[in-house]
Design a protein around this motif. Structure first.
Motif, PDB file in Angstrom:
ATOM      1  N   ILE A  26     -35.154  42.708  26.440  1.00 27.11           N
ATOM      2  CA  ILE A  26     -34.697  43.305  27.690  1.00 27.11           C
ATOM      3  C   ILE A  26     -35.595  42.798  28.811  1.00 27.11           C
ATOM      4  CG2 ILE A  26     -34.327  45.446  28.969  1.00 27.11           C
ATOM      5  CD1 ILE A  26     -33.901  46.871  26.311  1.00 27.11           C
ATOM      6  N   GLU A  27     -34.982  42.171  29.823  1.00 31.60           N
ATOM      7  CA  GLU A  27     -35.743  41.672  30.962  1.00 31.60           C
ATOM      8  C   GLU A  27     -35.701  42.697  32.090  1.00 31.60           C
ATOM      9  OE1 GLU A  27     -35.867  37.896  34.067  1.00 31.60           O
ATOM     10  OE2 GLU A  27     -35.335  37.575  31.970  1.00 31.60           O
ATOM     11  N   ALA A  28     -36.874  43.100  32.556  1.00 35.96           N
ATOM     12  CA  ALA A  28     -36.997  44.067  33.654  1.00 35.96           C
ATOM     13  C   ALA A  28     -37.912  43.456  34.708  1.00 35.96           C
ATOM     14  CB  ALA A  28     -37.573  45.389  33.146  1.00 35.96           C
ATOM     15  N   ASP A  29     -37.318  43.008  35.806  1.00 39.04           N
ATOM     16  CA  ASP A  29     -38.057  42.290  36.839  1.00 39.04           C
ATOM     17  C   ASP A  29     -38.215  43.099  38.113  1.00 39.04           C
ATOM     18  OD1 ASP A  29     -38.289  39.798  35.406  1.00 39.04           O
ATOM     19  OD2 ASP A  29     -36.168  39.438  35.837  1.00 39.04           O
ATOM     20  N   GLU A  30     -39.274  42.806  38.856  1.00 43.31           N
ATOM     21  CA  GLU A  30     -39.390  43.302  40.216  1.00 43.31           C
ATOM     22  C   GLU A  30     -38.362  42.592  41.095  1.00 43.31           C
ATOM     23  OE1 GLU A  30     -40.909  43.363  44.362  1.00 43.31           O
ATOM     24  OE2 GLU A  30     -40.774  41.629  43.034  1.00 43.31           O
ATOM     25  N   ASP A  31     -38.212  41.298  40.894  1.00 47.57           N
ATOM     26  CA  ASP A  31     -37.175  40.515  41.562  1.00 47.57           C
ATOM     27  C   ASP A  31     -35.941  40.503  40.663  1.00 47.57           C
ATOM     28  OD1 ASP A  31     -35.502  38.651  42.694  1.00 47.57           O
ATOM     29  OD2 ASP A  31     -37.005  37.068  42.855  1.00 47.57           O
ATOM     30  N   VAL A  32     -34.985  41.363  40.966  1.00 46.98           N
ATOM     31  CA  VAL A  32     -33.851  41.569  40.051  1.00 46.98           C
ATOM     32  C   VAL A  32     -32.906  40.378  39.984  1.00 46.98           C
ATOM     33  CG1 VAL A  32     -33.930  44.075  40.249  1.00 46.98           C
ATOM     34  CG2 VAL A  32     -32.514  42.746  41.849  1.00 46.98           C
ATOM     35  N   GLN A  33     -33.089  39.362  40.824  1.00 50.80           N
ATOM     36  CA  GLN A  33     -32.223  38.186  40.794  1.00 50.80           C
ATOM     37  C   GLN A  33     -32.704  37.120  39.825  1.00 50.80           C
ATOM     38  OE1 GLN A  33     -32.167  37.119  44.984  1.00 50.80           O
ATOM     39  NE2 GLN A  33     -30.330  38.341  45.345  1.00 50.80           N
ATOM     40  N   ILE A  42     -37.261  46.850  20.331  1.00 45.03           N
ATOM     41  CA  ILE A  42     -37.029  46.478  21.722  1.00 45.03           C
ATOM     42  C   ILE A  42     -38.248  45.729  22.243  1.00 45.03           C
ATOM     43  CG2 ILE A  42     -36.797  47.351  24.076  1.00 45.03           C
ATOM     44  CD1 ILE A  42     -35.086  49.597  23.011  1.00 45.03           C
ATOM     45  N   VAL A  43     -38.004  44.539  22.802  1.00 49.72           N
ATOM     46  CA  VAL A  43     -39.073  43.748  23.406  1.00 49.72           C
ATOM     47  C   VAL A  43     -38.788  43.632  24.895  1.00 49.72           C
ATOM     48  CG1 VAL A  43     -40.287  41.542  23.446  1.00 49.72           C
ATOM     49  CG2 VAL A  43     -39.408  42.440  21.281  1.00 49.72           C
ATOM     50  N   LEU A  44     -39.684  44.151  25.706  1.00 48.64           N
ATOM     51  CA  LEU A  44     -39.547  44.150  27.159  1.00 48.64           C
ATOM     52  C   LEU A  44     -40.411  43.057  27.771  1.00 48.64           C
ATOM     53  CD1 LEU A  44     -39.855  47.967  27.214  1.00 48.64           C
ATOM     54  CD2 LEU A  44     -37.899  46.822  28.280  1.00 48.64           C
ATOM     55  N   TYR A  45     -39.882  42.427  28.812  1.00 48.43           N
ATOM     56  CA  TYR A  45     -40.662  41.408  29.515  1.00 48.43           C
ATOM     57  C   TYR A  45     -40.118  41.285  30.933  1.00 48.43           C
ATOM     58  CZ  TYR A  45     -36.822  38.043  29.352  1.00 48.43           C
ATOM     59  OH  TYR A  45     -35.616  37.421  29.546  1.00 48.43           O
ATOM     60  N   GLY A  46     -40.886  40.626  31.805  1.00 51.37           N
ATOM     61  CA  GLY A  46     -40.428  40.443  33.173  1.00 51.37           C
ATOM     62  C   GLY A  46     -41.398  39.617  33.989  1.00 51.37           C
ATOM     63  N   ASP A  47     -41.257  39.709  35.305  1.00 49.90           N
ATOM     64  CA  ASP A  47     -42.115  38.962  36.218  1.00 49.90           C
ATOM     65  C   ASP A  47     -43.322  39.812  36.618  1.00 49.90           C
ATOM     66  OD1 ASP A  47     -40.828  40.867  37.759  1.00 49.90           O
ATOM     67  OD2 ASP A  47     -40.292  39.504  39.403  1.00 49.90           O
ATOM     68  N   ARG A  48     -44.138  39.271  37.504  1.00 47.02           N
ATOM     69  CA  ARG A  48     -45.258  39.996  38.121  1.00 47.02           C
ATOM     70  C   ARG A  48     -46.157  40.704  37.090  1.00 47.02           C
ATOM     71  NH1 ARG A  48     -44.486  41.413  43.522  1.00 47.02           N
ATOM     72  NH2 ARG A  48     -46.660  42.084  43.395  1.00 47.02           N
ATOM     73  N   ASN A  49     -46.635  39.957  36.108  1.00 48.19           N
ATOM     74  CA  ASN A  49     -47.540  40.513  35.092  1.00 48.19           C
ATOM     75  C   ASN A  49     -46.901  41.633  34.273  1.00 48.19           C
ATOM     76  OD1 ASN A  49     -49.255  38.829  36.470  1.00 48.19           O
ATOM     77  ND2 ASN A  49     -50.795  40.356  36.937  1.00 48.19           N
ATOM     78  N   ASN A  50     -45.570  41.577  34.136  1.00 47.47           N
ATOM     79  CA  ASN A  50     -44.847  42.622  33.385  1.00 47.47           C
ATOM     80  C   ASN A  50     -44.922  43.985  34.059  1.00 47.47           C
ATOM     81  OD1 ASN A  50     -43.572  41.332  31.217  1.00 47.47           O
ATOM     82  ND2 ASN A  50     -45.434  41.356  29.977  1.00 47.47           N
ATOM     83  N   TRP A  51     -45.040  43.980  35.374  1.00 46.29           N
ATOM     84  CA  TRP A  51     -45.137  45.198  36.169  1.00 46.29           C
ATOM     85  C   TRP A  51     -43.999  46.163  35.835  1.00 46.29           C
ATOM     86  CZ3 TRP A  51     -45.370  44.459  42.235  1.00 46.29           C
ATOM     87  CH2 TRP A  51     -45.280  45.693  42.880  1.00 46.29           C
ATOM     88  N   TYR A  52     -42.765  45.708  36.008  1.00 50.88           N
ATOM     89  CA  TYR A  52     -41.624  46.582  35.745  1.00 50.88           C
ATOM     90  C   TYR A  52     -41.299  46.691  34.265  1.00 50.88           C
ATOM     91  CZ  TYR A  52     -40.313  47.821  40.479  1.00 50.88           C
ATOM     92  OH  TYR A  52     -40.302  48.376  41.741  1.00 50.88           O
ATOM     93  N   ALA A  53     -41.676  45.710  33.489  1.00 49.09           N
ATOM     94  CA  ALA A  53     -41.478  45.804  32.046  1.00 49.09           C
ATOM     95  C   ALA A  53     -42.323  46.933  31.458  1.00 49.09           C
ATOM     96  CB  ALA A  53     -41.821  44.473  31.371  1.00 49.09           C
ATOM     97  N   ALA A  54     -43.545  47.096  31.963  1.00 52.89           N
ATOM     98  CA  ALA A  54     -44.396  48.203  31.514  1.00 52.89           C
ATOM     99  C   ALA A  54     -43.829  49.544  31.978  1.00 52.89           C
ATOM    100  CB  ALA A  54     -45.817  48.022  32.040  1.00 52.89           C
ATOM    101  N   TYR A  55     -43.222  49.560  33.151  1.00 55.22           N
ATOM    102  CA  TYR A  55     -42.539  50.765  33.657  1.00 55.22           C
ATOM    103  C   TYR A  55     -41.408  51.146  32.703  1.00 55.22           C
ATOM    104  CZ  TYR A  55     -40.955  53.741  37.636  1.00 55.22           C
ATOM    105  OH  TYR A  55     -40.620  54.775  38.467  1.00 55.22           O
ATOM    106  N   ALA A  56     -40.638  50.138  32.273  1.00 52.21           N
ATOM    107  CA  ALA A  56     -39.558  50.382  31.313  1.00 52.21           C
ATOM    108  C   ALA A  56     -40.115  50.865  29.980  1.00 52.21           C
ATOM    109  CB  ALA A  56     -38.728  49.119  31.117  1.00 52.21           C
ATOM    110  N   PHE A  57     -41.241  50.306  29.550  1.00 51.74           N
ATOM    111  CA  PHE A  57     -41.877  50.742  28.298  1.00 51.74           C
ATOM    112  C   PHE A  57     -42.191  52.232  28.370  1.00 51.74           C
ATOM    113  CE2 PHE A  57     -45.044  51.422  25.122  1.00 51.74           C
ATOM    114  CZ  PHE A  57     -44.917  50.416  24.178  1.00 51.74           C
ATOM    115  N   TRP A  58     -42.735  52.660  29.517  1.00 54.00           N
ATOM    116  CA  TRP A  58     -43.054  54.079  29.695  1.00 54.00           C
ATOM    117  C   TRP A  58     -41.787  54.932  29.668  1.00 54.00           C
ATOM    118  CZ3 TRP A  58     -41.716  57.141  34.041  1.00 54.00           C
ATOM    119  CH2 TRP A  58     -42.250  58.435  34.018  1.00 54.00           C
ATOM    120  N   LEU A  59     -40.748  54.499  30.374  1.00 53.33           N
ATOM    121  CA  LEU A  59     -39.506  55.261  30.418  1.00 53.33           C
ATOM    122  C   LEU A  59     -38.860  55.343  29.039  1.00 53.33           C
ATOM    123  CD1 LEU A  59     -37.330  56.763  32.013  1.00 53.33           C
ATOM    124  CD2 LEU A  59     -36.256  54.542  32.479  1.00 53.33           C
ATOM    125  N   PHE A  60     -38.847  54.252  28.301  1.00 53.30           N
ATOM    126  CA  PHE A  60     -38.271  54.249  26.962  1.00 53.30           C
ATOM    127  C   PHE A  60     -39.110  55.114  26.019  1.00 53.30           C
ATOM    128  CE2 PHE A  60     -35.490  50.187  26.880  1.00 53.30           C
ATOM    129  CZ  PHE A  60     -35.050  50.435  28.168  1.00 53.30           C
TER     130      PHE A  60
END
Length: 280
Positions: free
Chosen positions: A28-35, A83-101
């Motif tokens: 699951i990709e969770a980015d600060e830049d959603v594009q 579930i493996v989460l990843y994204g941009d900006r040092n995984n900023w939003y991916a870690a947010y998703a980890f917390w929410l999940f």
């Protein structure tokens, strides 16, 4: 990565490559830049858009348990899926998703250490193909109140001797020099400063220059030098909880702190509350 309290929550490039075709793994990709997802993503990954998928705009809250179940069911995720989460900006939003999940009790969560930057640095390919998965019947747990803090709880516990507040914003936000980040004017508040007694430990100090996490010893020193010990009750906060979730991840998953809550109302709420105490 064996030095961390829970080394299994981090995966590297080789692990990702080895599991691209694994039906029991969902990226699951969770980015600060959603594009960025449309520009290219890891093969088989689905997109988590924070503006659409997990927010309830009427309540200024996350989707409820039923909404979370519908989201993961749509992505073809089962309760036993890794579930493996990843994204941009040092995984900023991916870690947010980890917390929410984690809030809704998913059992097997991982973070791709370094996220998109690590994948790109290794010269690995992206795809623009959007995957389609057969719908499942995911069942979430009731929200875990032990990892989330609300404003009334923070107010009630300000004088508690074992409480430690960690402000993970920039030093300029903490000091009151900035009332909001210039690029996020919608996340401002009426006043600038920090919650009384909070220690300033900016979230990004937990990452190396390449975006991966610092060593356990380096991370431990960051917090211990500010008097944040494993036996403390810790509350992290930022503007809306996303950067604070990154620090929550470090404290709970990498350092093994047992009592850490993310105050996701954070400064957008606290800085606008009538009579809420602040320091500058």
């Amino acid at each position: 990565m064996s030095e961390y309290a829970r080394p299994e929550v981090l995966v590297d490039v080789n692990w990702v490559e080895d599991h691209l075709q694994d039906p029991h793994v969902r990226f699951i990709e969770a980015d600060e830049d959603v594009q960025l997802y449309e520009v290219g993503h890891i093969s088989g990954a689905v997109k988590l858009d924070w503006n659409v998928d997990v927010q309830n705009p009427l309540t200024r809250d996350f989707i409820d348990k039923e909404g979370f179940e519908n989201l993961l069911s749509r992505w073809g995720v089962s309760n036993d899926t890794t579930i493996v989460l990843y994204g941009d900006r040092n995984n900023w939003y991916a870690a947010y998703a980890f917390w929410l999940f984690s809030l809704y009790g998913h059992a097997d969560l991982r973070l791709f250490n370094g996220g998109r930057a690590t994948w790109e640095r290794a010269g690995k390919a992206y795809t623009q193909e959007v995957p389609s998965y057969e719908r499942t019947h995911y069942q979430a747990k009731e929200a875990n109140g032990n990892i989330r803090a609300f404003r009334d709880e923070v107010l009630a516990e300000l004088q508690a001797p074992n409480l430690r507040l960690v402000d993970v914003r920039s030093p300029q936000e903490y000091s009151g020099e900035l009332i909001a980040m210039p690029s996020y004017p919608q996340e401002g508040a009426q006043r600038a400063g920090h919650i009384p007694g909070a220690k300033s430990i900016p979230w990004a100090t937990g990452a190396r220059e390449d975006g991966t996490f610092k060593s356990a010893d380096e991370l431990r020193k960051l917090y211990e030098d500010k008097g944040i010990a494993t036996e403390n009750d810790v509350i992290t906060y930022c503007r809306i909880g996303e950067r604070a979730a990154y620090s929550w991840f470090i404290l709970t998953q990498l350092l093994g702190y047992s009592s850490v809550r993310n105050y996701d109302g954070s400064w957008t709420e606290w800085g606008s509350l009538v009579r809420s105490p602040i320091e500058r």
